[in-house]
Design an enzyme around this catalytic site. Structure first.
Site, PDB file in Angstrom:
ATOM      1  CD  GLU A 153      -3.680  -0.529   0.867  1.00 25.41           C
ATOM      2  OE1 GLU A 153      -4.623  -0.657   0.076  1.00 25.41           O
ATOM      3  OE2 GLU A 153      -3.642   0.374   1.731  1.00 25.41           O
ATOM      4  CG  ASN A 202       2.992   0.962   3.459  1.00 20.80           C
ATOM      5  OD1 ASN A 202       3.409   0.894   4.614  1.00 20.80           O
ATOM      6  ND2 ASN A 202       1.984   1.761   3.111  1.00 20.80           N
ATOM      7  CG  HIS A 237      -4.736   2.476   8.968  1.00 25.00           C
ATOM      8  ND1 HIS A 237      -4.605   3.829   9.207  1.00 25.00           N
ATOM      9  CD2 HIS A 237      -4.154   2.241   7.772  1.00 25.00           C
ATOM     10  CE1 HIS A 237      -3.991   4.386   8.181  1.00 25.00           C
ATOM     11  NE2 HIS A 237      -3.702   3.451   7.297  1.00 25.00           N
ATOM     12  CD  GLU A 266      -0.679   4.241   5.287  1.00 24.97           C
ATOM     13  OE1 GLU A 266      -1.899   4.114   5.442  1.00 24.97           O
ATOM     14  OE2 GLU A 266      -0.099   4.037   4.200  1.00 24.97           O
ATOM     15  CG  ASP A 268      -5.242   5.959  11.671  1.00 26.44           C
ATOM     16  OD1 ASP A 268      -5.289   4.721  11.712  1.00 26.44           O
ATOM     17  OD2 ASP A 268      -5.570   6.614  10.661  1.00 26.44           O
TER      18      ASP A 268
HETATM   19  O1  9MR Z   1      -5.652   9.375   3.654  1.00 27.42           O
HETATM   20  C1  9MR Z   1      -5.810   9.130   2.270  1.00 27.42           C
HETATM   21  C2  9MR Z   1      -7.114   9.731   1.795  1.00 27.42           C
HETATM   22  O2  9MR Z   1      -7.045  11.150   1.833  1.00 27.42           O
HETATM   23  C3  9MR Z   1      -7.422   9.274   0.374  1.00 27.42           C
HETATM   24  O3  9MR Z   1      -8.704   9.739  -0.006  1.00 27.42           O
HETATM   25  C4  9MR Z   1      -7.362   7.756   0.313  1.00 27.42           C
HETATM   26  C5  9MR Z   1      -7.660   7.286  -1.098  1.00 27.42           C
HETATM   27  O4  9MR Z   1      -7.629   5.908  -1.220  1.00 27.42           O
HETATM   28  O5  9MR Z   1      -6.081   7.315   0.723  1.00 27.42           O
HETATM   29  C6  9MR Z   1      -5.809   7.619   2.053  1.00 27.42           C
HETATM   30  O6  9MR Z   1      -4.551   7.106   2.454  1.00 27.42           O
HETATM   31  C7  9MR Z   1      -4.410   5.694   2.442  1.00 27.42           C
HETATM   32  C8  9MR Z   1      -2.977   5.389   2.132  1.00 27.42           C
HETATM   33  O7  9MR Z   1      -2.576   6.013   0.955  1.00 27.42           O
HETATM   34  C9  9MR Z   1      -2.732   3.892   2.055  1.00 27.42           C
HETATM   35  N1  9MR Z   1      -3.201   3.226   3.235  1.00 27.42           N
HETATM   36  C10 9MR Z   1      -4.548   3.522   3.651  1.00 27.42           C
HETATM   37  C11 9MR Z   1      -4.712   5.043   3.797  1.00 27.42           C
HETATM   38  C12 9MR Z   1      -6.096   5.372   4.354  1.00 27.42           C
HETATM   39  O8  9MR Z   1      -7.096   4.979   3.457  1.00 27.42           O
END
Ligand code: 9MR
Length: 341
Positions: A153, A202, A237, A266, A268
């Site tokens: 990101e 990513n 997402h 990722e 969903d």
């Molecule tokens: O799913 C993850 C969640 O449990 C955490 O609290 C969060 C913290 O920022 O991160 C989520 O995973 C993220 C991933 O690492 C990067 N892309 C977005 C995902 C969803 O927020």
């Protein structure tokens, strides 16, 4: 097969109710065509879901425990590899692959990373820390993690809360302290620590045309400077109406021209329209049918593009484990392939 993945989005419970026909193994159906995986937590691998996970997936990624705030929560050079090792060992013992997520991100960094005493860390010290952290972590998992999200990101477009430079690079701590070179530094350190691992950039919204241009610029810049980068990760997402399949297809084609592979990292598909939308309060048959069609059309695209898209991972094994019910607002969601148990 894409249709059967879509069907799972509405039809299947986790775990199957007693006496019910178990769902087909997704890794035997879909996972033969491309590595198929999920984000998991170490707790899931210790409990009743372990067999379910081994049955359906042939790639695992840690939802959280391989992020810096988990691997090095307290201080530089002090690692807590236990939960991540457990996950990696579970996968490898069952012939699964592991994606590593993520080395550098503007979230989930431990506070010590950016501090030197009570002051902000100096540029030289932060570069040394990045290099050491990546050498240690990638070195620790060398030969066991086949692909790393090295930087996550780093590009942002049209986000009111984010600042970006002229190349769309997010102006957060790494950028502020090191400058845009932090990305080169991270990729070079990862390549040195495990020359055989696939190294990824990513991001989310990777199909947005503005982001396609900026991510392409980033990746071609890395390549022009001789920095090894092997792939682009599409977080994917999605929601009921977004993104359009045509945008996704154009993006995959554009990135293919850069000579990198692509993973869907990722996936969903939210029932609500966007992250702030709280309209949906139950998974009606209509919403689930529409979602199943969306899974079908997106996964069909990825399959059609499987010369370019070489792995597909969903962000959670089932609806009981989704970030979308708690972030950024508490609400109902059911975005994954399997229902809440
Ligand atoms: O799913 C993850 C969640 O449990 C955490 O609290 C969060 C913290 O920022 O991160 C989520 O995973 C993220 C991933 O690492 C990067 N892309 C977005 C995902 C969803 O927020």
């Amino acid at each position: 097969l894409a249709a059967s993945l879509g069907a799972c989005a509405s039809a299947t419970s986790l775990p199957a109710p007693p006496g019910a026909e178990p769902p087909p193994s997704l890794k035997e159906a879909f996972g033969r065509l491309m590595p198929f995986g999920s984000a998991v937590t170490p707790e899931q691998l210790r409990g009743p879901e372990a067999a379910f996970i081994a049955r359906h997936f042939n790639v695992l990624v840690a939802e959280n425990v391989m992020k810096p705030e988990f691997l090095a929560p307290k201080q530089e050079g002090q690692y807590e590899f236990g939960p991540a090792d457990e996950l990696v060992n579970f996968a490898l013992a069952r012939g699964m692959k592991v994606r590593g997520h993520t080395l550098l991100w503007h979230r989930q960094m431990p506070a010590w990373f950016f501090k030197e005493g009570n002051a902000v860390v100096s540029r030289a010290m932060l570069i040394a820390r990045v290099e050491r952290y990546i050498a240690d972590v990638v070195g620790h998992f060398k030969g066991r993690v086949y692909a790393w999200d090295v930087v996550n990101e780093a590009v942002t477009v049209d986000e009111p809360d984010a600042q970006a430079d002229a190349n769309g690079l997010r102006i957060a701590e790494f950028y502020k302290i090191i400058g845009p070179e932090y990305i080169d530094i991270a990729f070079r350190a990862a390549a040195k620590a495990d020359p055989d691992a696939l190294l990824f950039y990513n991001d989310y919204e990777t199909q947005n045309p503005k982001k396609v241009a900026l991510v392409s610029r980033l990746v071609s810049g890395l390549k022009a400077r001789g920095v090894k980068i092997d792939g682009i990760g599409h977080q994917a997402h999605c929601s009921a109406g977004h993104p359009g399949v045509a945008d996704f297809e154009r993006a995959i084609d554009a990135y293919a021209r850069l000579g990198v592979t692509q993973h869907v990292t990722e996936l969903d598909i939210a029932l609500n329209h966007n992250l702030m939308d709280t309209t949906v309060t139950a998974a009606t048959p209509e919403l689930l049918a529409r979602q199943a069609r969306r899974y079908g059309e997106l996964v069909s695209l990825f399959l059609r593009k499987r010369a370019q898209v070489t792995a597909l991972l969903v962000w959670g094994i089932g609806d009981s484990y989704t970030w979308l019910t708690s972030w950024p607002v508490k609400r109902f969601e059911a975005p994954l392939l399997f229902d809440t148990a």
